[in-house]
Design a protein around this motif. Structure first.
Motif, PDB file in Angstrom:
ATOM      1  N   HIS A 179     -33.167 -43.232  88.920  1.00  0.00           N
ATOM      2  CA  HIS A 179     -31.814 -43.199  89.893  1.00  0.00           C
ATOM      3  C   HIS A 179     -30.717 -42.974  89.211  1.00  0.00           C
ATOM      4  N   MET A 180     -30.666 -42.746  87.610  1.00  0.00           N
ATOM      5  CA  MET A 180     -29.350 -42.628  87.066  1.00  0.00           C
ATOM      6  C   MET A 180     -29.861 -42.365  85.461  1.00  0.00           C
ATOM      7  N   VAL A 181     -28.960 -41.629  84.907  1.00  0.00           N
ATOM      8  CA  VAL A 181     -29.035 -41.253  83.492  1.00  0.00           C
ATOM      9  C   VAL A 181     -28.830 -42.548  82.555  1.00  0.00           C
ATOM     10  N   ALA A 240     -18.059 -44.910  86.331  1.00  0.00           N
ATOM     11  CA  ALA A 240     -18.403 -44.921  87.330  1.00  0.00           C
ATOM     12  C   ALA A 240     -19.413 -45.861  87.843  1.00  0.00           C
ATOM     13  N   VAL A 241     -20.207 -46.002  86.851  1.00  0.00           N
ATOM     14  CA  VAL A 241     -21.306 -46.796  86.815  1.00  0.00           C
ATOM     15  C   VAL A 241     -20.931 -48.459  86.993  1.00  0.00           C
ATOM     16  N   HIS A 291     -29.213 -35.561  91.641  1.00  0.00           N
ATOM     17  CA  HIS A 291     -28.549 -35.388  93.008  1.00  0.00           C
ATOM     18  C   HIS A 291     -27.883 -36.795  93.392  1.00  0.00           C
ATOM     19  N   GLN A 292     -27.934 -37.819  92.746  1.00  0.00           N
ATOM     20  CA  GLN A 292     -27.244 -39.157  93.175  1.00  0.00           C
ATOM     21  C   GLN A 292     -25.659 -38.850  92.590  1.00  0.00           C
ATOM     22  N   GLU A 293     -24.890 -38.650  93.313  1.00  0.00           N
ATOM     23  CA  GLU A 293     -23.510 -38.220  93.100  1.00  0.00           C
ATOM     24  C   GLU A 293     -22.873 -39.479  92.672  1.00  0.00           C
ATOM     25  N   ILE A 294     -22.779 -39.797  91.565  1.00  0.00           N
ATOM     26  CA  ILE A 294     -22.104 -40.866  91.053  1.00  0.00           C
ATOM     27  C   ILE A 294     -20.787 -40.701  90.151  1.00  0.00           C
ATOM     28  N   VAL A 305     -17.546 -35.800  87.769  1.00  0.00           N
ATOM     29  CA  VAL A 305     -18.361 -36.599  86.879  1.00  0.00           C
ATOM     30  C   VAL A 305     -19.480 -36.109  86.649  1.00  0.00           C
ATOM     31  N   MET A 306     -20.235 -35.577  87.612  1.00  0.00           N
ATOM     32  CA  MET A 306     -21.781 -35.299  87.494  1.00  0.00           C
ATOM     33  C   MET A 306     -21.727 -34.095  86.851  1.00  0.00           C
TER      34      MET A 306
END
Length: 282
Positions: free
Chosen positions: A109-111, A123-124, A165-168, A173-174
């Protein structure tokens, strides 16, 4: 004569750093403000680091070494400081990262933190908690210094297309984060593969995990929960996750195909928006 509280250099790496900074600054005959002017930081920041109220960054440390002629002392110390500021449950894993010769990670779900940009990190980390955000961001980014070692680890990341695609943090930022991933396209030691939606059911459906491999030591599998980390060298678990990772890499797009997909998502989802007249939308 003004008396100042002197840190106990044995209390923590952060205290030791501050103690040595004050000692060497005073030996050089500089005030906090004068040293700050040389470093291009405020004297207040110098004071906060000296009193262990602020976590130093690698950049601050490099400038400090140059200004005080300390032969890289603070650049070496900062790695210990940053690692000591990690959550207690994660410190063992940070040690594994620092010693590993190969790191393989699957992210749903995220980098992964080792490839995150500063804005993405903020952001995280700011979700539900804005306290000490600058320091916590610096600490996470400090882990990325393992790639600056003389013999950095080989790093593989298989990441779900969903994470792209998860816009964090928002579009800017993405876009910056995906651009950062593309910067490794021709780096043989840092490899990014995307597991596309079309892969359907896959070997990583149970969640994200890391594999840490070493020279002469057993491989470690690491999984993570909310506020907890779970490293294990259990041979059955290691064997199972190693097999799963092989299947995930086989199901993922090639390195070239992954870069093409990242670029496409970056342009189509996070590219500059324009109105009907072709002008950028604010």
């Amino acid at each position: 004569m003004t008396h100042v509280n002197v840190l106990d250099p044995g209390a923590s790496p952060l205290d030791y750093y501050g103690f040595e900074l004050r000692r060497l600054r005073e030996a050089a005959g500089l005030t906090q403000r004068q040293l700050g002017d040389i470093l291009n930081y405020t004297g207040s920041l110098v004071g906060q680091v000296e009193t262990a109220r602020k976590v130093p960054t690698p950049e601050f440390s490099e400038r400090l070494d140059a200004a005080l002629g300390t032969g890289g002392l603070f650049s070496r110390l900062v790695d210990l400081v940053l690692r000591s500021q990690l959550p207690a449950w994660f410190r063992q894993t940070a040690e594994l990262e620092a010693r590993a010769t190969e790191i393989c990670t699957f992210q749903t779900h995220m980098v992964h933190g080792l490839l995150q940009t500063r804005a993405y990190v903020r952001a995280v980390l700011s979700v539900l908690d804005h306290t000490d955000l600058d320091d916590r961001t610096a600490v996470r980014l400090g882990r990325q210094r393992i790639f600056e070692k003389e013999q950095p680890p080989v790093f593989w990341m298989v990441i779900s297309e969903a994470a792209l695609h998860q816009e964090i943090g928002g579009r800017e930022v993405m876009r910056e984060q995906l651009t950062h991933l593309l910067a490794f396209e021709h780096n043989p030691r840092i490899n990014v593969q995307v597991l596309p939606y079309e892969a359907g059911g896959h070997a990583g459906l149970q969640g994200s995990f890391n594999l840490y491999r070493f020279t002469g030591d057993p491989t470690i599998v690491y999984t993570e929960g909310y506020g907890s980390g779970h490293p294990t060298a259990n041979p059955d678990t290691v064997g199972d996750c190693s097999l799963r990772y092989d299947h995930l890499r086989a199901a993922a797009l090639s390195l070239k195909g992954s870069a093409e997909l990242i670029r496409r998502v970056m342009e189509e989802r996070y590219g500059e928006q324009r109105d009907d007249d072709g002008d950028p939308v604010a």
